[in-house]
Design a protein around this motif. Structure first.
Motif, PDB file in Angstrom:
ATOM      1  N   VAL A 300       0.827  -1.313   0.066  1.00 10.94           N
ATOM      2  CA  VAL A 300      -0.141  -0.025  -0.026  1.00 10.94           C
ATOM      3  C   VAL A 300       0.761   1.279   0.032  1.00 10.94           C
ATOM      4  CG1 VAL A 300      -1.970  -1.004   1.126  1.00 10.94           C
ATOM      5  CG2 VAL A 300      -0.230  -0.305   2.612  1.00 10.94           C
ATOM      6  N   LYS A 301       2.261   1.056   0.429  1.00 13.61           N
ATOM      7  CA  LYS A 301       3.317   2.094   0.190  1.00 13.61           C
ATOM      8  C   LYS A 301       2.871   3.496   0.970  1.00 13.61           C
ATOM      9  CE  LYS A 301       6.756   3.851  -2.750  1.00 13.61           C
ATOM     10  NZ  LYS A 301       7.343   4.361  -3.974  1.00 13.61           N
ATOM     11  N   PRO A 302       2.811   3.401   2.221  1.00 14.55           N
ATOM     12  CA  PRO A 302       2.661   4.771   3.022  1.00 14.55           C
ATOM     13  C   PRO A 302       3.817   5.619   2.886  1.00 14.55           C
ATOM     14  CG  PRO A 302       2.277   2.897   4.622  1.00 14.55           C
ATOM     15  CD  PRO A 302       2.783   2.475   3.082  1.00 14.55           C
ATOM     16  N   THR A 303       3.958   7.055   3.378  1.00 12.40           N
ATOM     17  CA  THR A 303       4.849   7.838   2.764  1.00 12.40           C
ATOM     18  C   THR A 303       6.270   7.388   3.499  1.00 12.40           C
ATOM     19  OG1 THR A 303       4.536   9.238   4.986  1.00 12.40           O
ATOM     20  CG2 THR A 303       3.254   9.818   2.708  1.00 12.40           C
ATOM     21  N   ASP A 304       6.509   6.671   4.590  1.00 10.87           N
ATOM     22  CA  ASP A 304       7.612   6.296   5.330  1.00 10.87           C
ATOM     23  C   ASP A 304       8.386   5.068   4.341  1.00 10.87           C
ATOM     24  OD1 ASP A 304       7.238   7.796   7.400  1.00 10.87           O
ATOM     25  OD2 ASP A 304       6.510   5.977   8.840  1.00 10.87           O
ATOM     26  N   PHE A 305       7.576   4.877   3.398  1.00 11.97           N
ATOM     27  CA  PHE A 305       8.364   3.775   2.445  1.00 11.97           C
ATOM     28  C   PHE A 305       8.615   4.529   0.851  1.00 11.97           C
ATOM     29  CE2 PHE A 305       6.123   1.727   5.700  1.00 11.97           C
ATOM     30  CZ  PHE A 305       6.625   0.483   5.840  1.00 11.97           C
ATOM     31  N   GLU A 314       3.740   1.633  -6.368  1.00 16.86           N
ATOM     32  CA  GLU A 314       2.922   2.945  -6.038  1.00 16.86           C
ATOM     33  C   GLU A 314       2.072   3.042  -4.934  1.00 16.86           C
ATOM     34  OE1 GLU A 314       0.844   4.237 -10.128  1.00 16.86           O
ATOM     35  OE2 GLU A 314       0.500   2.153  -9.719  1.00 16.86           O
ATOM     36  N   PRO A 315       1.864   4.450  -4.397  1.00 19.33           N
ATOM     37  CA  PRO A 315       0.865   4.519  -3.289  1.00 19.33           C
ATOM     38  C   PRO A 315      -0.585   3.911  -3.622  1.00 19.33           C
ATOM     39  CG  PRO A 315       2.075   6.660  -3.887  1.00 19.33           C
ATOM     40  CD  PRO A 315       2.254   5.660  -4.893  1.00 19.33           C
ATOM     41  N   ALA A 316      -0.860   3.289  -2.542  1.00 16.25           N
ATOM     42  CA  ALA A 316      -2.326   2.517  -3.009  1.00 16.25           C
ATOM     43  C   ALA A 316      -3.468   3.015  -1.792  1.00 16.25           C
ATOM     44  CB  ALA A 316      -2.183   1.232  -3.137  1.00 16.25           C
ATOM     45  N   ALA A 317      -2.938   3.611  -0.542  1.00 18.43           N
ATOM     46  CA  ALA A 317      -3.945   3.817   0.379  1.00 18.43           C
ATOM     47  C   ALA A 317      -3.751   5.197   0.548  1.00 18.43           C
ATOM     48  CB  ALA A 317      -3.353   3.079   1.697  1.00 18.43           C
ATOM     49  N   PHE A 318      -5.167   5.650   0.798  1.00 21.23           N
ATOM     50  CA  PHE A 318      -5.225   7.253   1.231  1.00 21.23           C
ATOM     51  C   PHE A 318      -6.383   7.505   2.137  1.00 21.23           C
ATOM     52  CE2 PHE A 318      -3.962   6.411  -3.235  1.00 21.23           C
ATOM     53  CZ  PHE A 318      -2.942   7.375  -3.389  1.00 21.23           C
ATOM     54  N   ILE A 319      -6.174   8.549   2.877  1.00 19.26           N
ATOM     55  CA  ILE A 319      -7.338   9.035   3.870  1.00 19.26           C
ATOM     56  C   ILE A 319      -8.172   9.914   3.214  1.00 19.26           C
ATOM     57  CG2 ILE A 319      -7.973  10.384   6.084  1.00 19.26           C
ATOM     58  CD1 ILE A 319      -5.281   9.066   7.032  1.00 19.26           C
ATOM     59  N   ALA A 320      -9.467   9.662   2.998  1.00 15.63           N
ATOM     60  CA  ALA A 320     -10.206  10.987   1.963  1.00 15.63           C
ATOM     61  C   ALA A 320     -11.194  11.642   3.407  1.00 15.63           C
ATOM     62  CB  ALA A 320     -11.018  10.084   1.109  1.00 15.63           C
ATOM     63  N   THR A 321     -11.470  12.653   3.313  1.00 16.06           N
ATOM     64  CA  THR A 321     -12.011  13.319   4.360  1.00 16.06           C
ATOM     65  C   THR A 321     -12.718  14.597   3.695  1.00 16.06           C
ATOM     66  OG1 THR A 321     -12.169  14.009   6.523  1.00 16.06           O
ATOM     67  CG2 THR A 321     -10.180  15.092   5.128  1.00 16.06           C
ATOM     68  N   PRO A 322     -13.971  15.043   4.178  1.00 20.31           N
ATOM     69  CA  PRO A 322     -14.556  15.867   3.618  1.00 20.31           C
ATOM     70  C   PRO A 322     -14.172  17.417   3.919  1.00 20.31           C
ATOM     71  CG  PRO A 322     -16.114  14.516   4.298  1.00 20.31           C
ATOM     72  CD  PRO A 322     -14.862  14.022   4.756  1.00 20.31           C
ATOM     73  N   VAL A 323     -14.104  18.253   3.076  1.00 20.78           N
ATOM     74  CA  VAL A 323     -13.886  19.882   3.245  1.00 20.78           C
ATOM     75  C   VAL A 323     -15.288  20.338   3.841  1.00 20.78           C
ATOM     76  CG1 VAL A 323     -13.444  22.049   2.232  1.00 20.78           C
ATOM     77  CG2 VAL A 323     -12.431  20.213   1.550  1.00 20.78           C
ATOM     78  N   LEU A 324     -14.865  20.900   5.330  1.00 18.27           N
ATOM     79  CA  LEU A 324     -16.138  21.650   6.056  1.00 18.27           C
ATOM     80  C   LEU A 324     -16.250  23.076   5.675  1.00 18.27           C
ATOM     81  CD1 LEU A 324     -15.923  19.905   9.578  1.00 18.27           C
ATOM     82  CD2 LEU A 324     -17.317  19.086   7.301  1.00 18.27           C
ATOM     83  N   LYS A 325     -15.311  23.680   5.682  1.00 14.58           N
ATOM     84  CA  LYS A 325     -15.084  25.197   5.556  1.00 14.58           C
ATOM     85  C   LYS A 325     -13.904  25.514   4.532  1.00 14.58           C
ATOM     86  CE  LYS A 325     -16.492  25.342  10.504  1.00 14.58           C
ATOM     87  NZ  LYS A 325     -16.095  25.611  11.841  1.00 14.58           N
ATOM     88  N   VAL A 326     -14.154  26.530   3.859  1.00 17.01           N
ATOM     89  CA  VAL A 326     -13.083  27.270   3.373  1.00 17.01           C
ATOM     90  C   VAL A 326     -12.930  28.644   3.549  1.00 17.01           C
ATOM     91  CG1 VAL A 326     -12.070  27.608   0.963  1.00 17.01           C
ATOM     92  CG2 VAL A 326     -13.044  25.501   1.441  1.00 17.01           C
ATOM     93  N   LEU A 327     -12.117  29.085   4.062  1.00 16.31           N
ATOM     94  CA  LEU A 327     -12.061  30.754   4.593  1.00 16.31           C
ATOM     95  C   LEU A 327     -10.578  31.254   3.757  1.00 16.31           C
ATOM     96  CD1 LEU A 327     -11.910  30.374   8.462  1.00 16.31           C
ATOM     97  CD2 LEU A 327     -13.839  30.303   6.812  1.00 16.31           C
ATOM     98  N   ASP A 328     -10.965  32.739   3.428  1.00 15.27           N
ATOM     99  CA  ASP A 328     -10.163  33.166   2.418  1.00 15.27           C
ATOM    100  C   ASP A 328      -9.072  33.630   2.917  1.00 15.27           C
ATOM    101  OD1 ASP A 328     -12.058  33.097   0.258  1.00 15.27           O
ATOM    102  OD2 ASP A 328     -12.948  34.801   0.579  1.00 15.27           O
TER     103      ASP A 328
END
Length: 438
Positions: A300-305, A314-328
Motif C-alpha cells: 500500500v506504500k505509505p510515505t515512510d516507504f 505505487e501508493p495505494a492507500a489514502f485517507i479521504a475526508t470532506p472539506v467543511l469550511k473554506v476561509l479566504d
C-alpha cells in the motif's frame, strides 16, 4: 525639528525600507512556489466518486488496482526465489489478507497481536503463521483458551500451523512450561539479532543452550529463525555492505544450529527481510541462508516507504475526508497579522481549509499545495489545512492524505473502502481486525 533633521530621518526611513525590500527580493527565491491547488485527474475521479456516496465522514481508501499491481511487482521481484510471508499488521483486514494471499499464492502470514492471531486462526484456517514478535506467555495461554471456545473447532491446527517467536532462554522456559500445562505441542522459532539490536539472541553459546532445551523437551519443536534487518537501508550510500554483514551473521547462526542439532535446517523457516529491504535479496538465494521474505506495507506504500529501493511501487492507500469550511484568509488567534505574513511568505498558506477530523499519521496529498499550519495547532475534530488563493474546492468536496504508516492508521477507521479506479466506483468494504479479544 530642523529641516535638515527631518531630511535625515526621511533618508534613513528610505534607506531602511529599501534595504528591507532588497532583502525580501533577494530572498524571494527561497519562497515556496504557488501550487495550482487542483486535484490531479486521478484524485478528481476519486473526489467525484465519493461525492456520489452517502458516507460523508473520513474514510480509509485502498485503490484495488494499484494494490494488485504492487502485489505482482513484489512477486516478480522475488521471482520464486524465496517464500513470501505477508505481514498482517500492515494489512490488518481479513478480506484484504485473503486477497493478497490469493494473488501472491501464499498461505504464510506474520502476526503480531494475540487478538489478531485468534481472528486469523478462525477466519483463515489454512494460514501458516509465524509470530512477528515474542509474545508474553500469558498472551499465548489466552490464544489457546479462546481458540478452544470456537464453535466447530475450525481446521487451524496450532501444532502444525503456528510458530511462536522466542528471544531468550527465560522466555523459552516459560513456553516449555506452557506446553506441559496444556499438553500442547509448540513450534518454536528463535529471534536472532543480525544487526538491528532490538533484542533477540546475540551469542552463539546462548543459541546452543536454547536449542538443546528444545531438543530435550517432549512438547517443543525447533522451527527456524527470524532475523529482521530494516537498519540496512538507513545507512547513507549503498546498502550492500550492511546487507552482507547481516547475512553473514545470519549464516553463523544457521551453522551453529546445524552443528548443535547434527542435521540440516535448510527446510525450516529462515525468515528475514521487510518491505524496505526485500528487493535487495533478488538473485542471492544461493549465497545466503534465509529462504523466506516478509513484507506488507510496501503493498500500500505509505510515505515512510518512499525509498529508492521501492520506487517501482505505487501508493495505494489514502485517507479521504470532506472539506467543511473554506476561509479566504488564514487568521491565527492572538496573533493579528501573522496569518497574513505567513501567506505572504508562502502563497500556499493564504486560505484556511477546515476538514472533517484530522491529526492522523498522514501528510496532505491532494489538492496540490495543501499543508498543515505549524502555528495554529493540530486537531482530531476540525483540522486546519492551508492552501493558496487558487484552491478551487468547496465544502463537501474531498481532500486526500497519504498515511505515513499503515498498521495503526488503518485501525483508526471503521474498515477500508476498496476503490475500483478503472471504473471510478467503490468496490467493497473490508472490516479491519479487532484490537481486543471478545
Amino acid at each position: 525639528m530642523s529641516q535638515s533633521d527631518a531630511f535625515s530621518r526621511s533618508r534613513r526611513r528610505l534607506l531602511l525600507g529599501g534595504s528591507a525590500l532588497a532583502l525580501a527580493g533577494g530572498a524571494g527565491w527561497l519562497r515556496p512556489a504557488r501550487a495550482n491547488g487542483q486535484h490531479s485527474a486521478y484524485f478528481q475521479g476519486l473526489n467525484e466518486t465519493l461525492r456520489h456516496q452517502d458516507r460523508y465522514q473520513p474514510l480509509l481508501v485502498i485503490d484495488r488496482q494499484r494494490l494488485l499491481t504492487n502485489i505482482d511487482t513484489l512477486s516478480q521481484q522475488l521471482a520464486g526465489q524465496y517464500h513470501y510471508r505477508i505481514v498482517a499488521k500492515s494489512l490488518p483486514s481479513i478480506p484484504l489478507l485473503k486477497l493478497v494471499m490469493a494473488r501472491a499464492n501464499t498461505r504464510r502470514l506474520m502476526v503480531f497481536h494475540q487478538p489478531f492471531l485468534n481472528q486469523v486462526a478462525t477466519d483463515i484456517p489454512e494460514a501458516d503463521v509465524l509470530m512477528g514478535k515474542p509474545m508474553p506467555v500469558q498472551a499465548a495461554r489466552r490464544f489457546y483458551r479462546e481458540q478452544s471456545r470456537v464453535e466447530g473447532h475450525p481446521g487451524f491446527d496450532p501444532a502444525r500451523q503456528l510458530q511462536w517467536l522466542v528471544d531468550t532462554p527465560q522466555r523459552l522456559a516459560q513456553y516449555d512450561q506452557l506446553a506441559r500445562e496444556l499438553d500442547q505441542s509448540l513450534q518454536i522459532n528463535i529471534e536472532i539479532d543480525i544487526g538491528l539490536h532490538r533484542g533477540g539472541v546475540q551469542a552463539l553459546a546462548e543459541l546452543d543452550q536454547m536449542l538443546r532445551r528444545i531438543e530435550q523437551s517432549p512438547r517443543l519443536q525447533f522451527s527456524g529463525f527470524m532475523g529482521y534487518e530494516p537498519h540496512i537501508v538507513k545507512a547513507p550510500g549503498a546498502n550492500d555492505w550492511l546487507r552482507d554483514q547481516a547475512m553473514a551473521r545470519y549464516q553463523a547462526f544457521v551453522d551453529q544450529a546445524e552443528q548443535t542439532l547434527g542435521r540440516s535446517i535448510r527446510d525450516l523457516t529462515l525468515n528475514t527481510g521487510g518491505s524496505t529491504t526485500y528487493p535487495l535479496y533478488r538473485d542471492l538465494q544461493d549465497h545466503i541462508a534465509p529462504n523466506e521474505i516478509a513484507a506488507g506495507s510496501v503493498l500500500v506504500k505509505p510515505t515512510d516507504f518512499d525509498l529508492p529501493t521501492l520506487s517501482h511501487h505505487e501508493p495505494a492507500a489514502f485517507i479521504a475526508t470532506p472539506v467543511l469550511k473554506v476561509l479566504d484568509r488564514t487568521e491565527i488567534p492572538g496573533a493579528p497579522g501573522l496569518g497574513r505574513v505567513m501567506g505572504w511568505w508562502n502563497p500556499n498558506r493564504e486560505k484556511a481549509i477546515f476538514i472533517y477530523g484530522g491529526y492522523w499519521k498522514a501528510h496532505p496529498e491532494s489538492p496540490s499545495g495543501l499543508t498543515t499550519n505549524p502555528v495554529y495547532g493540530r486537531s482530531t475534530n476540525q483540522e486546519m489545512l492551508n492552501a493558496g488563493a487558487n484552491f478551487a474546492l468547496v465544502p463537501d468536496d474531498w481532500v486526500f492524505l497519504r498515511p505515513t504508516q499503515s498498521e495503526q492508521v488503518f485501525l483508526e477507521f471503521n474498515g477500508i473502502e476498496a476503490y475500483d479506479s478503472a471504473r471510478h466506483q467503490l468496490a467493497g468494504h473490508w472490516p479491519v481486525l479487532r484490537q481486543h479479544s471478545v
